[in-house]
Design an enzyme around this catalytic site. Structure first.
Site, PDB file in Angstrom:
ATOM      1  N   ASN A  12     -10.445  -2.912  -6.604  1.00 17.48           N
ATOM      2  CA  ASN A  12      -9.593  -1.993  -7.363  1.00 17.48           C
ATOM      3  C   ASN A  12     -10.145  -1.640  -8.737  1.00 17.48           C
ATOM      4  OD1 ASN A  12      -6.428  -3.294  -6.063  1.00 17.48           O
ATOM      5  ND2 ASN A  12      -7.730  -1.620  -5.323  1.00 17.48           N
ATOM      6  N   ASP A  55       0.828  -1.205   0.000  1.00 18.39           N
ATOM      7  CA  ASP A  55       0.000   0.000   0.000  1.00 18.39           C
ATOM      8  C   ASP A  55       0.863   1.256   0.000  1.00 18.39           C
ATOM      9  OD1 ASP A  55      -2.320   1.446   0.000  1.00 18.39           O
ATOM     10  OD2 ASP A  55      -2.783   1.127   2.113  1.00 18.39           O
ATOM     11  N   GLY A  56       0.334   2.331  -0.579  1.00 21.96           N
ATOM     12  CA  GLY A  56       0.997   3.633  -0.512  1.00 21.96           C
ATOM     13  C   GLY A  56       1.668   4.077  -1.798  1.00 21.96           C
TER      14      GLY A  56
END
Length: 255
Positions: A83, A35-36
């Site tokens: 997603n 993540d990120g």
């Protein structure tokens, strides 16, 4: 035996401190929520897709390091069923990443005895993505080293619902008695039925939730969260997670 390896825990980690990692107590199965990527790119004034590209390059380093440490299974949350809600341009780019990754990295995966597998609803992926994944699975199927398991178009609730439907159908058709269904029965129908359950769950970027990832399988895993964005994740960050895991006592409900 102990192995001296550095570790830290910042958004842009650099090796500064040294500690020991016990190579006799490496988690067999590590699952990572990567993540990120978008926030990493935003902080650097770059488009989100630049973060995804950098994140895929990090996968190569982490896979190599996990294999060297003796990890048996590395499951990476690459694309969730949720997603698809992202902008089409970003989704299209994400669907090309496995193709680029496997085309450039597959020879090294083969050489390093790593076996590629996937979990999720693969037949809903674009044809070019399916083709690249199928080729990687085929070319590494006889390897006996670490399993590199990509969660692609994966959602744990969907997986659990599908297993429930299959079992209900078998009961309805008289192939299975309802009172004979156990945890082991249920587990045998999961995507991960052939794998050991995760020992360690890592999530990057400071978020502390599972986001519909391996909800059944993570029942007794140790969770480790870091503020490090995935594109800044390094071998040292992985070392820190493993060292933290090794300092915990796993009781599985006992005392």
């Amino acid at each position: 035996m102990p192995l001296n390896l550095p570790f830290i825990n910042r958004r842009d980690p650099k090796p500064e401190a040294e500690t020991e990692i016990d190579t006799t107590n490496i988690p067999k199965h590590i699952a990572i929520i990567m993540d990120g990527n978008g926030r990493w790119a935003k902080d650097k004034g770059l488009p989100r897709i630049a973060g995804h590209k950098e994140g895929m390059d990090v996968v190569k380093k982490v896979v190599r390091h996990a294999s060297d440490l003796g990890v048996e299974v590395l499951t990476l949350y690459a694309f969730s069923t949720e997603n698809w809600k992202r902008p089409k341009k970003e989704v299209d780019f994400l669907m090309k990443l496995p193709v680029d990754f496997l085309q450039t990295y597959l020879p090294e995966l083969v050489e390093n005895n790593i076996r590629v597998q996937t979990i999720g609803t693969k037949d809903l992926l674009p044809k070019h993505t399916q083709k690249a994944v199928d080729e990687a699975i085929h070319r590494t199927e006889n390897n006996s080293g670490m399993v590199l398991n990509f969660a692609l178009n994966y959602g744990s609730r969907n997986e659990i619902v599908e297993v429930t439907r299959m079992l209900a159908s078998k009961v309805e058709e008289g192939e299975l008695a309802a009172d004979s269904i156990t945890e082991e029965t249920f587990n045998s129908y999961l995507y991960t039925s052939h794998l050991c359950e995760p020992d360690l769950l890592i999530r990057t970027s400071g978020e502390q939730r599972l986001s519909n990832f391996l909800l059944w399988q993570l029942a007794y895993a140790e969770f480790w969260f870091t503020e490090v964005y995935w594109p800044s994740f390094t071998e040292y960050t992985l070392n820190e997670a493993i060292i933290n895991y090794q300092n915990r006592k796993r009781r599985y409900g006992g005392v």
